[in-house]
Motif scaffolding. Structure first.
Motif, PDB file in Angstrom:
ATOM      1  N   ALA A  55       0.981  -0.945  -0.258  1.00 14.47           N
ATOM      2  CA  ALA A  55       0.061  -0.131   0.232  1.00 14.47           C
ATOM      3  C   ALA A  55       1.045   1.325  -0.052  1.00 14.47           C
ATOM      4  O   ALA A  55      -0.246   2.672  -0.409  1.00 14.47           O
ATOM      5  CB  ALA A  55      -0.650   0.230   1.466  1.00 14.47           C
ATOM      6  N   LEU A  56       2.624   0.983   0.260  1.00 12.98           N
ATOM      7  CA  LEU A  56       2.673   2.328   0.525  1.00 12.98           C
ATOM      8  C   LEU A  56       3.631   3.195  -0.891  1.00 12.98           C
ATOM      9  O   LEU A  56       2.780   4.278  -0.808  1.00 12.98           O
ATOM     10  CB  LEU A  56       3.878   1.914   0.887  1.00 12.98           C
ATOM     11  CG  LEU A  56       4.298   1.001   2.156  1.00 12.98           C
ATOM     12  CD1 LEU A  56       5.627   0.936   2.311  1.00 12.98           C
ATOM     13  CD2 LEU A  56       3.818   2.357   3.641  1.00 12.98           C
ATOM     14  N   PRO A  57       2.638   2.674  -2.306  1.00 18.48           N
ATOM     15  CA  PRO A  57       3.392   3.546  -2.988  1.00 18.48           C
ATOM     16  C   PRO A  57       1.809   4.427  -3.468  1.00 18.48           C
ATOM     17  O   PRO A  57       1.723   5.301  -3.783  1.00 18.48           O
ATOM     18  CB  PRO A  57       3.669   2.372  -4.703  1.00 18.48           C
ATOM     19  CG  PRO A  57       3.997   1.500  -3.930  1.00 18.48           C
ATOM     20  CD  PRO A  57       2.860   1.142  -2.374  1.00 18.48           C
ATOM     21  N   PRO A  58       0.625   3.541  -3.793  1.00 16.67           N
ATOM     22  CA  PRO A  58      -0.021   4.156  -3.622  1.00 16.67           C
ATOM     23  C   PRO A  58      -0.629   5.682  -2.897  1.00 16.67           C
ATOM     24  O   PRO A  58      -1.190   6.414  -2.778  1.00 16.67           O
ATOM     25  CB  PRO A  58      -2.045   3.284  -3.909  1.00 16.67           C
ATOM     26  CG  PRO A  58      -0.909   1.837  -3.119  1.00 16.67           C
ATOM     27  CD  PRO A  58       0.637   2.174  -3.967  1.00 16.67           C
ATOM     28  N   GLY A  67       3.514  14.951   2.065  1.00 11.52           N
ATOM     29  CA  GLY A  67       3.172  13.910   3.749  1.00 11.52           C
ATOM     30  C   GLY A  67       3.990  13.213   3.796  1.00 11.52           C
ATOM     31  O   GLY A  67       5.697  13.447   3.830  1.00 11.52           O
ATOM     32  N   VAL A  68       3.023  12.341   4.606  1.00  8.72           N
ATOM     33  CA  VAL A  68       4.092  11.557   5.790  1.00  8.72           C
ATOM     34  C   VAL A  68       2.858  10.379   5.477  1.00  8.72           C
ATOM     35  O   VAL A  68       2.468  10.293   6.087  1.00  8.72           O
ATOM     36  CB  VAL A  68       3.934  12.312   7.196  1.00  8.72           C
ATOM     37  CG1 VAL A  68       4.956  10.777   8.078  1.00  8.72           C
ATOM     38  CG2 VAL A  68       4.596  12.904   7.180  1.00  8.72           C
ATOM     39  N   VAL A  69       4.148   9.153   5.471  1.00  9.07           N
ATOM     40  CA  VAL A  69       4.321   7.640   5.154  1.00  9.07           C
ATOM     41  C   VAL A  69       5.000   7.005   5.912  1.00  9.07           C
ATOM     42  O   VAL A  69       6.288   6.778   5.849  1.00  9.07           O
ATOM     43  CB  VAL A  69       3.608   7.081   3.728  1.00  9.07           C
ATOM     44  CG1 VAL A  69       3.513   5.712   3.832  1.00  9.07           C
ATOM     45  CG2 VAL A  69       3.288   8.380   3.053  1.00  9.07           C
ATOM     46  N   VAL A  70       4.431   5.913   7.057  1.00 17.15           N
ATOM     47  CA  VAL A  70       4.669   5.967   7.991  1.00 17.15           C
ATOM     48  C   VAL A  70       4.267   3.730   7.495  1.00 17.15           C
ATOM     49  O   VAL A  70       2.560   3.883   7.439  1.00 17.15           O
ATOM     50  CB  VAL A  70       4.716   5.648   9.372  1.00 17.15           C
ATOM     51  CG1 VAL A  70       5.072   4.398  10.269  1.00 17.15           C
ATOM     52  CG2 VAL A  70       4.728   7.216   8.984  1.00 17.15           C
ATOM     53  N   GLY A  71       5.164   2.930   7.045  1.00 10.72           N
ATOM     54  CA  GLY A  71       4.357   1.741   6.935  1.00 10.72           C
ATOM     55  C   GLY A  71       5.261   0.642   8.491  1.00 10.72           C
ATOM     56  O   GLY A  71       5.543   1.073   9.037  1.00 10.72           O
ATOM     57  N   ALA A  72       3.970   0.289   9.877  1.00  4.16           N
ATOM     58  CA  ALA A  72       4.505  -0.768  10.668  1.00  4.16           C
ATOM     59  C   ALA A  72       4.112  -2.026  10.291  1.00  4.16           C
ATOM     60  O   ALA A  72       3.392  -2.367  10.110  1.00  4.16           O
ATOM     61  CB  ALA A  72       3.492   0.340  11.798  1.00  4.16           C
ATOM     62  N   ASP A  73       5.132  -2.878  10.893  1.00  5.04           N
ATOM     63  CA  ASP A  73       5.015  -4.318  11.096  1.00  5.04           C
ATOM     64  C   ASP A  73       5.519  -4.673  11.913  1.00  5.04           C
ATOM     65  O   ASP A  73       6.656  -4.421  12.373  1.00  5.04           O
ATOM     66  CB  ASP A  73       4.925  -4.992   9.504  1.00  5.04           C
ATOM     67  CG  ASP A  73       4.470  -5.902   9.535  1.00  5.04           C
ATOM     68  OD1 ASP A  73       3.163  -6.563   8.717  1.00  5.04           O
ATOM     69  OD2 ASP A  73       4.400  -6.824   9.956  1.00  5.04           O
ATOM     70  N   LEU A  74       4.902  -6.458  12.215  1.00 12.85           N
ATOM     71  CA  LEU A  74       5.708  -6.445  13.655  1.00 12.85           C
ATOM     72  C   LEU A  74       6.559  -7.952  13.006  1.00 12.85           C
ATOM     73  O   LEU A  74       7.538  -8.294  13.980  1.00 12.85           O
ATOM     74  CB  LEU A  74       4.717  -7.210  14.432  1.00 12.85           C
ATOM     75  CG  LEU A  74       5.104  -7.910  15.881  1.00 12.85           C
ATOM     76  CD1 LEU A  74       5.196  -6.888  16.562  1.00 12.85           C
ATOM     77  CD2 LEU A  74       3.218  -8.809  16.086  1.00 12.85           C
ATOM     78  N   THR A  75       6.567  -7.981  11.779  1.00 11.20           N
ATOM     79  CA  THR A  75       7.595  -9.269  11.471  1.00 11.20           C
ATOM     80  C   THR A  75       8.937  -8.722  10.235  1.00 11.20           C
ATOM     81  O   THR A  75       8.638  -7.906   9.570  1.00 11.20           O
ATOM     82  CB  THR A  75       6.435 -10.118  10.663  1.00 11.20           C
ATOM     83  OG1 THR A  75       5.502 -10.232  11.802  1.00 11.20           O
ATOM     84  CG2 THR A  75       7.606 -11.341  10.155  1.00 11.20           C
ATOM     85  N   PRO A  76      10.147  -8.780  11.274  1.00 13.95           N
ATOM     86  CA  PRO A  76      11.059  -8.129  10.721  1.00 13.95           C
ATOM     87  C   PRO A  76      11.100  -7.929   9.897  1.00 13.95           C
ATOM     88  O   PRO A  76      11.902  -7.771   7.942  1.00 13.95           O
ATOM     89  CB  PRO A  76      11.982  -8.674  10.975  1.00 13.95           C
ATOM     90  CG  PRO A  76      11.668  -8.741  12.426  1.00 13.95           C
ATOM     91  CD  PRO A  76      10.241  -9.284  12.387  1.00 13.95           C
ATOM     92  N   GLU A  77      10.591 -10.146   8.798  1.00  9.50           N
ATOM     93  CA  GLU A  77      11.772 -10.596   7.685  1.00  9.50           C
ATOM     94  C   GLU A  77      10.241  -9.488   6.505  1.00  9.50           C
ATOM     95  O   GLU A  77      10.061  -9.567   5.193  1.00  9.50           O
ATOM     96  CB  GLU A  77      10.841 -11.751   7.342  1.00  9.50           C
ATOM     97  CG  GLU A  77      12.060 -12.867   7.931  1.00  9.50           C
ATOM     98  CD  GLU A  77      11.416 -12.863   9.031  1.00  9.50           C
ATOM     99  OE1 GLU A  77      11.713 -13.829  10.444  1.00  9.50           O
ATOM    100  OE2 GLU A  77      10.479 -12.720  10.356  1.00  9.50           O
ATOM    101  N   MET A  78       8.817  -9.233   6.738  1.00 13.18           N
ATOM    102  CA  MET A  78       8.134  -8.302   5.824  1.00 13.18           C
ATOM    103  C   MET A  78       8.583  -6.983   5.532  1.00 13.18           C
ATOM    104  O   MET A  78       8.457  -7.326   4.295  1.00 13.18           O
ATOM    105  CB  MET A  78       6.451  -8.694   6.839  1.00 13.18           C
ATOM    106  CG  MET A  78       5.681  -9.701   6.882  1.00 13.18           C
ATOM    107  SD  MET A  78       5.593 -10.276   4.318  1.00 13.18           S
ATOM    108  CE  MET A  78       4.385 -11.258   5.086  1.00 13.18           C
ATOM    109  N   LEU A  79       9.517  -6.613   6.683  1.00  7.11           N
ATOM    110  CA  LEU A  79       9.960  -5.609   6.094  1.00  7.11           C
ATOM    111  C   LEU A  79      11.118  -5.893   5.238  1.00  7.11           C
ATOM    112  O   LEU A  79      11.104  -4.934   4.707  1.00  7.11           O
ATOM    113  CB  LEU A  79      10.442  -4.422   7.923  1.00  7.11           C
ATOM    114  CG  LEU A  79       9.074  -3.801   8.669  1.00  7.11           C
ATOM    115  CD1 LEU A  79       9.818  -3.630   9.598  1.00  7.11           C
ATOM    116  CD2 LEU A  79       7.898  -3.242   8.221  1.00  7.11           C
TER     117      LEU A  79
END
Length: 199
Positions: A55-58, A67-79
């Motif tokens: 979802a980050l590109p759209p 603007g500011v876009v932040v992506g947060a996730d619990l799984t290091p491998e996904m990041l």
């Protein structure tokens, strides 16, 4: 780390490298859902449970360079997969739990959450935490690129009345967590629930 966190990481970690290739045609659905959030140039938005950052590109396109876009996730491998895909250029990536976000209260205009709600150990509490970081009148999009029935079929399970995403369950859950449901779509091609942060 709680057992819920361990379970999520054990599920998503090994799947991260091939995640995008499993769902190669989802980009238009993500872009359409982001468009329905009604973001404006300069807005601040969180992709909660961002996974590989699809979802980050759209989101970046919607809020522009200001603007500011932040992506947060619990799984290091996904990041890490998000970085390999170059999506870290569209937003700042945080290894973080949506139950305790390292963000100031009322600092965001919106939250986008794809496929997140089914993985929340405390849905009401976690949705309250998302409400905490969004200004009053800000928006929340709970999204999945296929509908509830199609997802249940894909996962080899039956759709039951206690599904959190069912409108009769989701509306009071959101209301008790600081959100007001404003739109609800559940079709084979997508699930989208939009809500507004109450004052």
């Amino acid at each position: 780390m709680s057992d819920d966190h361990t379970h999520v990481q054990e599920f998503f970690g090994p799947r991260a490298a091939g995640w995008d290739s499993r769902f190669p045609d989802d980009a238009p659905a993500y872009a359409a859902a982001v468009a329905e959030l009604g973001l404006r140039e300069g807005d601040r938005v969180l992709d909660a449970g961002c996974g590989t950052g699809r979802a980050l590109p759209p989101l970046r396109a919607a809020v522009g360079a200001a603007g500011v876009v932040v992506g947060a996730d619990l799984t290091p491998e996904m990041l890490q997969a998000a970085v390999r895909a170059g999506r870290d250029r569209d937003g700042r990536l945080l290894l973080a739990d949506v139950a305790a976000l390292p963000l100031r209260s009322r600092s965001l205009d919106a939250v986008f959450a794809a496929g997140l709600i089914a993985h929340l150990p405390d849905p009401a509490g976690n949705l309250r935490e998302l409400a905490r970081v969004v200004r009053p009148g800000g928006a929340l999009a709970l999204f999945h690129p296929i509908g509830r029935e199609a997802l249940a079929t894909r996962q080899g399970r039956r759709l039951t009345p206690d599904d959190l995403r069912a409108q009769p369950n989701l509306r009071p859950l959101l209301a008790g967590s600081g959100w007001r449901l404003t739109a609800y779509v559940d079709e084979d091609s997508r699930f989208l629930a939009l809500a507004v942060r109450e004052t």
